[in-house]
Design a protein around this motif. Structure first.
Motif, PDB file in Angstrom:
ATOM      1  N   ALA A   3      72.760  42.964  32.553  1.00 55.68           N
ATOM      2  CA  ALA A   3      73.430  43.190  31.265  1.00 55.68           C
ATOM      3  C   ALA A   3      74.874  43.618  31.503  1.00 55.68           C
ATOM      4  N   TYR A   4      75.086  44.454  32.513  1.00 53.12           N
ATOM      5  CA  TYR A   4      76.456  44.898  32.815  1.00 53.12           C
ATOM      6  C   TYR A   4      77.326  43.727  33.296  1.00 53.12           C
ATOM      7  N   ILE A   5      76.762  42.915  34.130  1.00 50.43           N
ATOM      8  CA  ILE A   5      77.503  41.757  34.632  1.00 50.43           C
ATOM      9  C   ILE A   5      77.835  40.812  33.484  1.00 50.43           C
ATOM     10  N   SER A   6      76.877  40.585  32.615  1.00 46.83           N
ATOM     11  CA  SER A   6      77.126  39.711  31.463  1.00 46.83           C
ATOM     12  C   SER A   6      78.215  40.298  30.575  1.00 46.83           C
ATOM     13  N   ALA A   7      78.155  41.617  30.367  1.00 47.86           N
ATOM     14  CA  ALA A   7      79.162  42.271  29.527  1.00 47.86           C
ATOM     15  C   ALA A   7      80.547  42.186  30.181  1.00 47.86           C
ATOM     16  N   LEU A   8      80.622  42.427  31.474  1.00 49.36           N
ATOM     17  CA  LEU A   8      81.895  42.334  32.190  1.00 49.36           C
ATOM     18  C   LEU A   8      82.433  40.912  32.171  1.00 49.36           C
ATOM     19  N   MET A   9      81.582  39.942  32.325  1.00 47.14           N
ATOM     20  CA  MET A   9      82.011  38.545  32.273  1.00 47.14           C
ATOM     21  C   MET A   9      82.525  38.201  30.878  1.00 47.14           C
ATOM     22  N   GLY A  10      81.859  38.710  29.868  1.00 47.87           N
ATOM     23  CA  GLY A  10      82.295  38.485  28.499  1.00 47.87           C
ATOM     24  C   GLY A  10      83.664  39.111  28.253  1.00 47.87           C
ATOM     25  N   LEU A  11      83.840  40.352  28.729  1.00 45.60           N
ATOM     26  CA  LEU A  11      85.136  41.023  28.589  1.00 45.60           C
ATOM     27  C   LEU A  11      86.227  40.289  29.370  1.00 45.60           C
ATOM     28  N   ALA A  12      85.892  39.814  30.544  1.00 50.52           N
ATOM     29  CA  ALA A  12      86.866  39.067  31.349  1.00 50.52           C
ATOM     30  C   ALA A  12      87.253  37.776  30.623  1.00 50.52           C
ATOM     31  N   GLY A  13      86.279  37.109  30.030  1.00 52.43           N
ATOM     32  CA  GLY A  13      86.562  35.891  29.283  1.00 52.43           C
ATOM     33  C   GLY A  13      87.465  36.157  28.085  1.00 52.43           C
ATOM     34  N   ILE A  14      87.195  37.250  27.392  1.00 53.24           N
ATOM     35  CA  ILE A  14      88.031  37.626  26.241  1.00 53.24           C
ATOM     36  C   ILE A  14      89.442  37.953  26.702  1.00 53.24           C
ATOM     37  N   ALA A  15      89.567  38.688  27.800  1.00 49.71           N
ATOM     38  CA  ALA A  15      90.889  39.062  28.319  1.00 49.71           C
ATOM     39  C   ALA A  15      91.672  37.816  28.745  1.00 49.71           C
ATOM     40  N   ILE A  16      91.033  36.922  29.428  1.00 50.51           N
ATOM     41  CA  ILE A  16      91.702  35.693  29.873  1.00 50.51           C
ATOM     42  C   ILE A  16      92.102  34.852  28.671  1.00 50.51           C
ATOM     43  N   GLY A  17      91.215  34.732  27.704  1.00 52.35           N
ATOM     44  CA  GLY A  17      91.524  33.984  26.498  1.00 52.35           C
ATOM     45  C   GLY A  17      92.684  34.605  25.729  1.00 52.35           C
ATOM     46  N   SER A  18      92.707  35.929  25.638  1.00 51.37           N
ATOM     47  CA  SER A  18      93.788  36.625  24.943  1.00 51.37           C
ATOM     48  C   SER A  18      95.108  36.441  25.670  1.00 51.37           C
ATOM     49  N   LEU A  19      95.096  36.584  26.986  1.00 51.67           N
ATOM     50  CA  LEU A  19      96.318  36.407  27.766  1.00 51.67           C
ATOM     51  C   LEU A  19      96.828  34.969  27.667  1.00 51.67           C
ATOM     52  N   THR A  20      95.935  34.022  27.692  1.00 53.94           N
ATOM     53  CA  THR A  20      96.326  32.624  27.565  1.00 53.94           C
ATOM     54  C   THR A  20      96.952  32.367  26.204  1.00 53.94           C
ATOM     55  N   SER A  21      96.354  32.903  25.169  1.00 52.80           N
ATOM     56  CA  SER A  21      96.879  32.737  23.812  1.00 52.80           C
ATOM     57  C   SER A  21      98.249  33.404  23.691  1.00 52.80           C
ATOM     58  N   PHE A  22      98.381  34.612  24.237  1.00 53.08           N
ATOM     59  CA  PHE A  22      99.657  35.327  24.202  1.00 53.08           C
ATOM     60  C   PHE A  22     100.738  34.548  24.946  1.00 53.08           C
ATOM     61  N   ALA A  23     100.412  34.072  26.149  1.00 49.23           N
ATOM     62  CA  ALA A  23     101.386  33.328  26.953  1.00 49.23           C
ATOM     63  C   ALA A  23     101.802  32.041  26.248  1.00 49.23           C
ATOM     64  N   SER A  24     100.852  31.360  25.660  1.00 49.52           N
ATOM     65  CA  SER A  24     101.151  30.123  24.948  1.00 49.52           C
ATOM     66  C   SER A  24     102.063  30.399  23.749  1.00 49.52           C
ATOM     67  N   THR A  25     101.771  31.421  22.976  1.00 51.75           N
ATOM     68  CA  THR A  25     102.592  31.785  21.828  1.00 51.75           C
ATOM     69  C   THR A  25     103.988  32.193  22.271  1.00 51.75           C
ATOM     70  N   TRP A  26     104.062  32.981  23.332  1.00 55.45           N
ATOM     71  CA  TRP A  26     105.361  33.452  23.831  1.00 55.45           C
ATOM     72  C   TRP A  26     106.211  32.277  24.321  1.00 55.45           C
ATOM     73  N   MET A  27     105.611  31.349  25.053  1.00 57.26           N
ATOM     74  CA  MET A  27     106.356  30.207  25.557  1.00 57.26           C
ATOM     75  C   MET A  27     106.807  29.290  24.419  1.00 57.26           C
ATOM     76  N   THR A  28     105.972  29.093  23.409  1.00 55.86           N
ATOM     77  CA  THR A  28     106.351  28.282  22.256  1.00 55.86           C
ATOM     78  C   THR A  28     107.520  28.916  21.525  1.00 55.86           C
ATOM     79  N   HIS A  29     107.433  30.214  21.297  1.00 59.83           N
ATOM     80  CA  HIS A  29     108.520  30.928  20.618  1.00 59.83           C
ATOM     81  C   HIS A  29     109.811  30.849  21.431  1.00 59.83           C
ATOM     82  N   ARG A  30     109.700  31.024  22.709  1.00 61.06           N
ATOM     83  CA  ARG A  30     110.874  30.976  23.581  1.00 61.06           C
ATOM     84  C   ARG A  30     111.536  29.594  23.543  1.00 61.06           C
ATOM     85  N   SER A  31     110.730  28.542  23.588  1.00 65.57           N
ATOM     86  CA  SER A  31     111.304  27.196  23.546  1.00 65.57           C
ATOM     87  C   SER A  31     111.929  26.910  22.182  1.00 65.57           C
ATOM     88  N   GLN A  32     111.357  27.438  21.105  1.00 65.54           N
ATOM     89  CA  GLN A  32     111.934  27.267  19.772  1.00 65.54           C
ATOM     90  C   GLN A  32     113.283  27.979  19.671  1.00 65.54           C
TER      91      GLN A  32
END
Length: 149
Positions: A3-32
């Motif tokens: 259960a702990y491993i599943s929870a950590l994997m879920g949190l890692a997935g959320i963190a990676i997804g959030s960072l990817t979304s943030f980076a994508s938004t930041w790069m789009t804004h910067r290019s605009q």
């Protein structure tokens, strides 16, 4: 433990997804922002080039029909060329300086009659802004707005 491993994997997935979304938004804004700055720079140069063409044409028309030793009419034209030296490429500045020389030389020649002006127009000698216009078009078309010396 699973259960702990599943929870950590879920949190890692959320963190990676959030960072990817943030980076994508930041790069789009910067290019605009960069594109807006580039468009503003192009508009600034187009206005400067247009102002030069307008003033140079007015002075050339005056020079054809008036012989002068007074340079006060040339002040704005010299100011526009000085401004071009700050932001435009060497070919543009060279074209502007060549046009200024033609205007000064024309002021020093005797006044022209209408038939002489017609002959000048037919021969292409009145197209004193050709090099300047071609250099401006090339500079604006390349999209490279850095100063090249």
């Amino acid at each position: 433990m699973d259960a702990y491993i599943s929870a950590l994997m879920g949190l890692a997935g959320i963190a990676i997804g959030s960072l990817t979304s943030f980076a994508s938004t930041w790069m789009t804004h910067r290019s605009q922002v960069k594109e807006k700055q580039r468009e503003a720079e192009i508009a600034k140069r187009e206005k400067l080039f247009s102002d030069f063409i307008t003033e140079a044409t007015r002075l050339y028309g005056d020079a054809i029909s008036h012989q002068k030793d007074d340079v006060s009419d040339l002040v704005l034209l010299y100011a526009l060329v000085a401004h071009m030296r700050l932001i435009a490429s060497r070919p543009v500045v060279d074209g502007a300086e060549l046009a200024m020389v033609r205007i000064v030389e024309t002021y020093l020649t005797p006044n022209r009659s209408l038939s002489e002006i017609r002959d000048l127009a037919r021969s292409g000698e009145m197209n004193f802004l050709l090099d300047f216009g071609e250099a401006c078009r090339a500079e604006l078309a390349t999209g490279d707005l850095s100063i090249r010396r």
